[in-house]
Design an enzyme around this catalytic site. Structure first.
Site, mmCIF file in Angstrom:
data_model
loop_
_atom_site.group_PDB
_atom_site.id
_atom_site.type_symbol
_atom_site.label_atom_id
_atom_site.label_comp_id
_atom_site.label_asym_id
_atom_site.label_seq_id
_atom_site.Cartn_x
_atom_site.Cartn_y
_atom_site.Cartn_z
ATOM 1 N N SER A 1 55.107 -28.849 -56.601
ATOM 2 C CA SER A 1 55.700 -27.313 -55.514
ATOM 3 C C SER A 1 54.212 -26.809 -54.694
ATOM 4 O O SER A 1 54.609 -25.921 -53.681
ATOM 5 C CB SER A 1 55.428 -25.926 -56.802
ATOM 6 O OG SER A 1 56.622 -26.747 -57.452
ATOM 7 N N ARG A 2 53.195 -26.904 -55.121
ATOM 8 C CA ARG A 2 52.708 -26.477 -53.808
ATOM 9 C C ARG A 2 52.499 -27.480 -52.742
ATOM 10 O O ARG A 2 52.316 -26.744 -51.548
ATOM 11 C CB ARG A 2 51.043 -27.321 -54.546
ATOM 12 C CG ARG A 2 50.648 -26.283 -55.705
ATOM 13 C CD ARG A 2 49.034 -26.529 -56.248
ATOM 14 N NE ARG A 2 48.629 -25.708 -57.287
ATOM 15 C CZ ARG A 2 49.114 -25.669 -58.397
ATOM 16 N NH1 ARG A 2 49.486 -27.220 -58.529
ATOM 17 N NH2 ARG A 2 48.428 -24.438 -59.315
ATOM 18 N N HIS A 51 61.269 -32.382 -59.881
ATOM 19 C CA HIS A 51 62.822 -31.789 -60.591
ATOM 20 C C HIS A 51 64.084 -31.843 -60.972
ATOM 21 O O HIS A 51 64.185 -32.249 -62.622
ATOM 22 C CB HIS A 51 61.908 -29.691 -60.865
ATOM 23 C CG HIS A 51 60.996 -29.610 -60.605
ATOM 24 N ND1 HIS A 51 60.251 -29.153 -59.646
ATOM 25 C CD2 HIS A 51 59.988 -29.205 -61.317
ATOM 26 C CE1 HIS A 51 59.444 -28.181 -59.247
ATOM 27 N NE2 HIS A 51 59.206 -28.655 -60.915
ATOM 28 N N MET A 77 55.861 -35.243 -55.067
ATOM 29 C CA MET A 77 56.348 -34.107 -54.571
ATOM 30 C C MET A 77 55.595 -32.851 -55.994
ATOM 31 O O MET A 77 55.148 -33.603 -56.767
ATOM 32 C CB MET A 77 57.993 -34.293 -55.141
ATOM 33 C CG MET A 77 58.383 -35.154 -54.028
ATOM 34 S SD MET A 77 59.932 -35.314 -54.271
ATOM 35 C CE MET A 77 60.306 -36.067 -52.429
ATOM 36 N N ALA A 105 60.175 -23.224 -57.390
ATOM 37 C CA ALA A 105 59.574 -23.758 -56.619
ATOM 38 C C ALA A 105 59.901 -25.135 -56.563
ATOM 39 O O ALA A 105 59.181 -26.223 -56.914
ATOM 40 C CB ALA A 105 58.400 -24.313 -55.782
#
Ligand code: PAF
Length: 281
Positions: A188-189, A37, A186, A32
């Site tokens: 992914s959740r 990332h 930021m 995600a």
């Protein structure tokens, strides 16, 4: 772009391309992917001949089965994002069996107490799971440099401790937090938040920023009271913890000392979605 789904194939490829002066940069992720990332990937590309990213939702670091089940899995989308940076990045997207060889259990680690603070208190076994998977990934990829985001600052300190204790030859590089326009770190959740929740989640960064300001003149206790008060009557957000801790030991700040570097840590629930953030004070 090369995508490997098992360690045997990845190893054949990496071993063939390893040479005396080759360097491998490694970005371990649970997928995600977001700009945070991608910034780790950019940093790795800048400083290494090869870059490997792993995409693996590690079951042993989840203490909450619902969180594991709902964790976003978006491999095709992730691969597109990676390609947009460089098609030379090597993707390792293993199965649970490829990592755990049929025994999906964590090793128990002693991280000199780092594991008992904050996330460790609220997510039993979490850091054993992180330590186990990171050690396995390092054994497989054998990176020169590995990149971790500072949003998970406690994890970053624990990975450094793992490397020291297990004598793993890798440099751990912490990279600054990437934020959405409203300041939300930021994660992914964030994918699981509604637009309204995402917008309102600006309260998290705003509050820790204010805490940073207050810490200049107030005690840790007073700053904690301020932050607790900010969330007390909020129906959308539930504060799990706010702590001010020594960056090196992660022990709570009782009395300020000039010789220590402090950091604020926060964990907040938005309708069962857990968000964390941190700021250097
Ligand atoms: O930070 C993460 O995404 C994970 O904890 C990590 C380091 C990839 C281990 O599963």
């Amino acid at each position: 772009m090369l995508i490997f789904y098992n360690k045997a194939d990845l190893n054949i490829y990496l071993n063939a391309s390893r040479s005396n002066n080759s360097t491998i940069g490694f970005v371990p992720t649970m997928g995600a992917l977001h700009e945070g990332h991608l910034s780790l990937l950019r940093e790795s590309i800048k400083n290494n001949l090869q870059t490997v990213i792993s995409i693996f939702v590690n079951p042993t670091q989840f203490n909450n089965p619902e969180d594991l089940a709902k964790y976003p899995r978006t491999l095709d989308n992730d691969v597109e994002k990676i390609k947009s940076i460089s098609d030379k990045i090597i993707v390792y997207a293993p199965t649970v069996d490829d990592i755990y060889d049929g025994n999906t259990k964590s090793t128990h680690y002693n991280f000199d107490g780092l594991e008992h603070q904050m996330e460790g208190k609220f997510r039993q076994g979490h850091f054993d799971g992180v330590g186990t998977v990171v050690k396995r990934l390092f054994d497989i990829v054998k990176p020169t440099n590995a990149y971790f985001g500072e949003k998970d600052f406690q994890q970053l300190q624990i990975v450094k401790k793992l490397v020291e204790k297990e004598k793993i030859k890798v440099n751990i590089i912490g990279c600054t937090i990437f934020r959405e326009q409203n300041g939300l770190a930021m994660s992914s959740r964030n994918e699981r938040l509604t637009n309204l929740q995402r917008e309102k989640a600006e309260i998290i960064y705003k509050t820790i920023n204010k805490a940073k300001q207050l810490f200049g003149t107030k005690s840790a206790k007073e700053v904690i009271e301020f932050v607790t008060g900010q969330f007390k009557n909020d129906s959308l957000f539930e504060l799990e913890y706010f702590e001010i801790a020594d960056e090196a030991t992660l022990l709570p700040c009782i009395r300020k000392s000039k010789n220590k570097k402090y950091r604020a840590f926060i964990a907040v629930f938005v309708n069962k979605i857990r968000l964390i953030d941190t700021i250097s004070l």
